[in-house]
Design an enzyme around this catalytic site. Structure first.
Site, PDB file in Angstrom:
ATOM      1  N   ASP A   8       0.867  -1.165   0.000  1.00 44.15           N
ATOM      2  CA  ASP A   8       0.000   0.000   0.000  1.00 44.15           C
ATOM      3  C   ASP A   8       0.912   1.226   0.000  1.00 44.15           C
ATOM      4  O   ASP A   8       2.102   1.118   0.292  1.00 44.15           O
ATOM      5  CB  ASP A   8      -0.882  -0.029   1.243  1.00 44.15           C
ATOM      6  CG  ASP A   8      -1.607   1.269   1.478  1.00 44.15           C
ATOM      7  OD1 ASP A   8      -2.343   1.705   0.573  1.00 44.15           O
ATOM      8  OD2 ASP A   8      -1.409   1.862   2.559  1.00 44.15           O
ATOM      9  N   ASP A  10      -0.231   5.146   0.988  1.00 41.70           N
ATOM     10  CA  ASP A  10      -0.522   6.067   2.092  1.00 41.70           C
ATOM     11  C   ASP A  10      -0.626   5.301   3.405  1.00 41.70           C
ATOM     12  O   ASP A  10      -1.467   4.410   3.555  1.00 41.70           O
ATOM     13  CB  ASP A  10      -1.831   6.811   1.832  1.00 41.70           C
ATOM     14  CG  ASP A  10      -1.752   7.697   0.604  1.00 41.70           C
ATOM     15  OD1 ASP A  10      -0.784   8.464   0.485  1.00 41.70           O
ATOM     16  OD2 ASP A  10      -2.669   7.622  -0.241  1.00 41.70           O
ATOM     17  N   ASP A 168      -1.330  -0.935   5.955  1.00 36.96           N
ATOM     18  CA  ASP A 168      -1.571  -0.387   7.293  1.00 36.96           C
ATOM     19  C   ASP A 168      -3.034  -0.352   7.679  1.00 36.96           C
ATOM     20  O   ASP A 168      -3.366   0.042   8.802  1.00 36.96           O
ATOM     21  CB  ASP A 168      -1.024   1.042   7.369  1.00 36.96           C
ATOM     22  CG  ASP A 168      -1.854   2.013   6.544  1.00 36.96           C
ATOM     23  OD1 ASP A 168      -2.430   2.955   7.123  1.00 36.96           O
ATOM     24  OD2 ASP A 168      -1.940   1.840   5.317  1.00 36.96           O
TER      25      ASP A 168
END
Length: 218
Positions: A8, A10, A168
């Site tokens: 990922d 961001d 995250d």
């Protein structure tokens, strides 16, 4: 099949929360709405913009979600032109990407960013050439739909058993589980580690060194 690590962006590669929250607040203010608070905004990072707006404003209709999404994009673009966008790499990420590349892993990104935003971000940090596949919300359904991971594996010549998803948020982990790949969470982003484990993460790394250990050998 080739070994592949898909990140990922961001909250995993870069800490973009300041820019994301600022653009979201401006989008809501321009629409004459009370902006969500920072925790609410961060809770939807990773989703496509219309889906994120739907979570933030569940009583609004799809057309208004699209309208707010356009406002967000314009706010982000204006920020980039006027004061720049704050998206620093997390500590150790540049070294980790170089180490994985040198060790024989193919690298990819699956993100809710646009194609333009992702390219600008990775180019700014000088790491875009490390990645063989870049998948964004411009061309796929929102996470946790597995389309981005399936496309990444197809482009890289990888299979679920040779692929690792790193993220995250629970959306990242849910996507990894849906695609049948090994999924690892990171504890420095926007969702609590407990949420990542509950979603199916095999582990949650608290720093880049621990993450490298969880990824293992290709």
């Amino acid at each position: 099949m080739n070994p592949l690590v898909v990140f990922d962006c961001d909250g995993t590669l870069v800490d973009s929360q300041h820019s994301i929250c600022t653009a979201m607040v401006r989008a809501f203010e321009e629409a004459k709405l009370t902006p969500p608070d920072r925790p609410a905004i961060l809770s939807v990072v990773g989703l496509s913009l219309p889906r994120a707006m739907a979570r933030l404003l569940p009583d609004a209709d799809a057309d208004f979600h699209d309208h707010l999404s356009d406002r967000y994009k314009l706010a982000f673009q204006a920020m980039r032109r006027a004061e720049g966008v704050c998206e620093p790499l997390y500590p150790g990420i540049a070294d980790l990407v170089a180490q994985l590349d040198a060790a024989g892993w193919l690298l990819g990104v699956a993100t809710g960013k646009s194609d333009r935003g992702l390219n600008l971000c990775l180019t700014h940090h000088g790491i875009i050439d490390r990645f063989v596949t870049l998948q964004t919300a411009d061309r796929h359904p929102s996470k946790p739909h597995p389309a981005m991971l399936l496309a990444a594996m197809a482009e890289a010549g990888a299979a679920p058993e040779t692929t690792v998803m790193i993220g995250d948020t629970s959306f990242d982990i849910d996507m990894g589980v849906a695609a049948g790949v090994r999924s690892i969470g990171v504890g420095w982003g926007y969702h609590p580690p407990a949420d990542l484990i509950a979603a199916g993460a095999m582990a949650v790394a608290m720093d880049s060194v621990a993450l490298r250990g969880h990824i293992g050998a290709p």
